[in-house]
Design a protein around this motif. Structure first.
Motif, PDB file in Angstrom:
ATOM      1  N   GLU A 107       0.652  -1.148   0.032  1.00 21.43           N
ATOM      2  CA  GLU A 107      -0.044  -0.075  -0.041  1.00 21.43           C
ATOM      3  C   GLU A 107       0.787   1.107  -0.035  1.00 21.43           C
ATOM      4  OE1 GLU A 107      -3.557   2.224   2.709  1.00 21.43           O
ATOM      5  OE2 GLU A 107      -2.423   0.301   3.478  1.00 21.43           O
ATOM      6  N   LEU A 108       0.500   2.193  -0.896  1.00 19.25           N
ATOM      7  CA  LEU A 108       1.245   3.536  -0.882  1.00 19.25           C
ATOM      8  C   LEU A 108       1.008   4.306   0.244  1.00 19.25           C
ATOM      9  CD1 LEU A 108       1.270   4.114  -4.900  1.00 19.25           C
ATOM     10  CD2 LEU A 108       2.793   2.875  -3.464  1.00 19.25           C
ATOM     11  N   ALA A 109       1.974   4.926   1.080  1.00 18.94           N
ATOM     12  CA  ALA A 109       1.572   5.805   2.074  1.00 18.94           C
ATOM     13  C   ALA A 109       1.618   7.072   1.569  1.00 18.94           C
ATOM     14  CB  ALA A 109       2.747   5.491   3.134  1.00 18.94           C
ATOM     15  N   TYR A 110       0.448   7.233   0.983  1.00 25.87           N
ATOM     16  CA  TYR A 110       0.288   8.786   0.398  1.00 25.87           C
ATOM     17  C   TYR A 110       0.270   9.852   1.616  1.00 25.87           C
ATOM     18  CZ  TYR A 110      -0.625   6.872  -4.309  1.00 25.87           C
ATOM     19  OH  TYR A 110      -0.543   6.178  -5.475  1.00 25.87           O
ATOM     20  N   TRP A 111      -0.209   9.276   2.823  1.00 26.37           N
ATOM     21  CA  TRP A 111      -0.235  10.134   3.868  1.00 26.37           C
ATOM     22  C   TRP A 111       0.755  10.507   4.776  1.00 26.37           C
ATOM     23  CZ3 TRP A 111       1.568   6.946   7.423  1.00 26.37           C
ATOM     24  CH2 TRP A 111       1.461   5.560   7.218  1.00 26.37           C
ATOM     25  N   ASP A 112       1.911   9.642   4.303  1.00 28.52           N
ATOM     26  CA  ASP A 112       3.310   9.873   5.189  1.00 28.52           C
ATOM     27  C   ASP A 112       3.855  11.133   5.267  1.00 28.52           C
ATOM     28  OD1 ASP A 112       5.066   7.745   6.641  1.00 28.52           O
ATOM     29  OD2 ASP A 112       6.336   8.709   5.328  1.00 28.52           O
ATOM     30  N   LEU A 113       4.632  11.191   6.364  1.00 28.34           N
ATOM     31  CA  LEU A 113       5.248  12.715   6.521  1.00 28.34           C
ATOM     32  C   LEU A 113       6.471  12.752   5.597  1.00 28.34           C
ATOM     33  CD1 LEU A 113       5.858  12.394  10.428  1.00 28.34           C
ATOM     34  CD2 LEU A 113       4.538  14.084   9.271  1.00 28.34           C
TER      35      LEU A 113
END
Length: 306
Positions: A107-113
């Protein structure tokens, strides 16, 4: 000239390592230096209360990248240009990490810092190209940097350099205060390394003095309000982070092991491409002497986590 970052067979000859071992050492030390500089950028942001527009992680990446490029200019002329080879290694690491994410269908962590790995790859390519677009046009070809982005890279570099110039002008330490009680010092400590390649990693870290050089740089250049520790530790996950409460940069040996794994995978790809004489995939690792493709003129060259 430091053998740690010399290209291919030259570094191997001077260091007594095979070419493959030299590539691995170069890759690991380059990624270690950039990651440590990234974490020390967090130190500057928090300890000096630097203004940050946008995400702190992106700012830390840019400080690390610009810092390495500016430091390169202070070296003797014969040793200049090695920084581009280091940044190639860092960019290649991010590009490979992105491909591994895609292959494993994670899953791509688009929400990541942090920006996505592929974004960090292109950001490095853009700023290195933008620093000297007339002599580094090959970067656009080698990295697949879209022209819609490439045409703005010189402006991006100018903005980043202006920010770095402001930092050095406004926040630099007075020479007479360096290494005196008036400002904090940055020191380096090493816990025992029990990882699989611990002995090799220890040897590389101590020979290159990557951490000690950056610690000395921050101590000399900036008036830090307190002492800071860089601690290499045996934590279970591949991570590096700045702990503002403890005034400590933690660098996990597991992350350096990850760099070694990536270096081995890249070396396998380079060997395979060379053996099959197939058209080279985009990037510097497609040629036996990979350190030439981005060089100037075609021949030179967190709570934060990495």
């Amino acid at each position: 000239m430091a053998a740690a970052f010399l290209p291919g067979a030259v570094a191997a000859q001077q260091s007594g390592l095979s070419e493959n071992q030299s590539f691995q050492r170069q890759f690991v030390l380059a990624n270690t230096e950039f990651t440590l500089f990234h974490e020390l950028a967090h130190v500057l942001i928090w300890e000096l209360n630097l203004p940050v527009f946008g995400r702190e992680e992106d700012a830390a990446d840019n400080i690390a990248l610009m810092g390495l490029m500016l430091l390169d200019r202070e070296l003797p002329e014969a040793e200049q240009g090695l920084v581009v080879e280091k940044l190639q290694a860092v960019a290649d690491g991010w590009e490979l990490e992105w491909r591994l994410v895609e292959e494993d269908q994670l899953e791509l962590a688009y929400w990541d810092l942090h920006s996505l790995e592929i974004q960090r790859y292109y950001n490095i390519a853009c700023l290195v190209y933008g620093a000297d677009p007339k002599n580094r046009e090959q970067i656009v070809v080698d990295t697949g940097l879209p022209l819609d982005r490439a045409e703005w890279c010189a402006e991006e570099y100018t903005l980043a350099k202006n920010a770095m110039d402001w930092l050095l002008l406004r926040m630099s330490n007075k020479p007479e205060l360096a290494f005196k009680n008036e400002s904090g010092r940055v020191t380096v400590v090493y816990e025992k390394n029990l990882r699989l390649h611990g002995e090799t990693v220890d040897k590389w870290l101590h020979e290159s003095r990557v951490a000690e050089r950056l610690a000395k740089l921050l101590t000399e250049r900036f008036s830090l309000p307190r002492d800071i520790t860089i601690s290499f530790e045996g934590c279970p996950f591949p991570n590096a982070s700045w702990d503002v409460d403890k005034a400590k940069v933690q660098f996990c040996y597991a992350l350096i092991e990850r760099f070694m794994y990536l270096a081995n995978e890249l070396e396998k790809e380079r060997a395979s491409l060379h053996a099959d004489t197939q058209p080279a995939r985009k990037g510097w690792k497609s040629t036996p002497n990979s350190s030439t493709s981005w060089r100037s003129g075609g021949g030179d060259k967190t709570g934060a986590t990495k």
